[in-house]
Design a protein around this motif. Structure first.
Motif, short mmCIF file in Angstrom:
data_model
loop_
_atom_site.label_atom_id
_atom_site.label_comp_id
_atom_site.label_asym_id
_atom_site.label_seq_id
_atom_site.Cartn_x
_atom_site.Cartn_y
_atom_site.Cartn_z
N HIS A 17 -0.08 11.61 3.84
CA HIS A 17 -1.46 11.92 3.43
C HIS A 17 -2.33 12.07 4.67
N CYS A 36 -6.00 8.27 10.80
CA CYS A 36 -5.73 8.72 9.43
C CYS A 36 -6.29 10.11 9.15
N HIS A 42 0.18 12.15 8.22
CA HIS A 42 0.95 10.99 8.68
C HIS A 42 1.46 10.30 7.41
N HIS A 44 3.21 6.69 5.20
CA HIS A 44 3.32 5.24 5.03
C HIS A 44 4.51 4.92 4.13
N GLU A 129 -0.24 -0.86 2.01
CA GLU A 129 -0.08 0.36 2.81
C GLU A 129 0.61 0.06 4.14
#
Ligand code: NI
Length: 140
Positions: A17, A36, A42, A44, A129
């Motif tokens: 995301h 972010c 990137h 998670h 996360e």
């Protein structure tokens, strides 16, 4: 006396995301979202914990069949998130900022009616996360 018990199912998914507000300049996005906001995405490794509660069914001894909860989560949630881009691929995240907070609320809305149909009450969605950051949504 009927006892109310909470049970929790954990599921895991990996997704890409970015956090980016298109109304803002690149500089402001960078300032607010930091890494972010990286324009090339990137990812998670998320951990999802879904907690439901009910009285214990005297015939099974269960609050809810955890296999049926797991099947529901796979069908409604994990299949739409795992190895996906949350901003582009996930129907229930369309036009929503893909923060952990918003993912939690969207997951609640996706599964709450089904949990109720199965005779239990959704208590909390917890979404981890990173090792140090997690979010909880209690339906308020
Ligand atoms: Ni992120």
């Amino acid at each position: 006396m009927s006892r109310v018990v909470h049970i929790t199912r954990r599921e895991r998914f990996s997704a890409a995301h970015k956090l980016y507000n298109s109304e803002w300049t690149d500089e402001k996005n960078q300032e607010v979202f930091g890494k972010c906001a990286n324009s090339n995405w990137h990812g998670h490794n998320y951990e999802l914990f879904v907690t439901v509660k009910s009285t214990i069914n005297p015939e099974t001894g269960f609050v809810m069949d955890l296999k049926s909860l797991s099947d529901l989560l796979k069908e409604k949630i994990i299949n739409h998130l795992d190895h996906k881009n949350l901003n582009l691929d996930t129907p229930f995240m369309k036009n929503i900022m893909s923060s952990t907070e918003n993912i939690c609320v969207a997951i609640w809305d996706e599964i709450q009616p089904d949990i109720e149909k199965k005779g239990a009450e959704l208590v909390v969605i917890k979404l981890q996360e990173t090792e140090n950051n997690f979010v909880e949504y209690y339906g308020e």
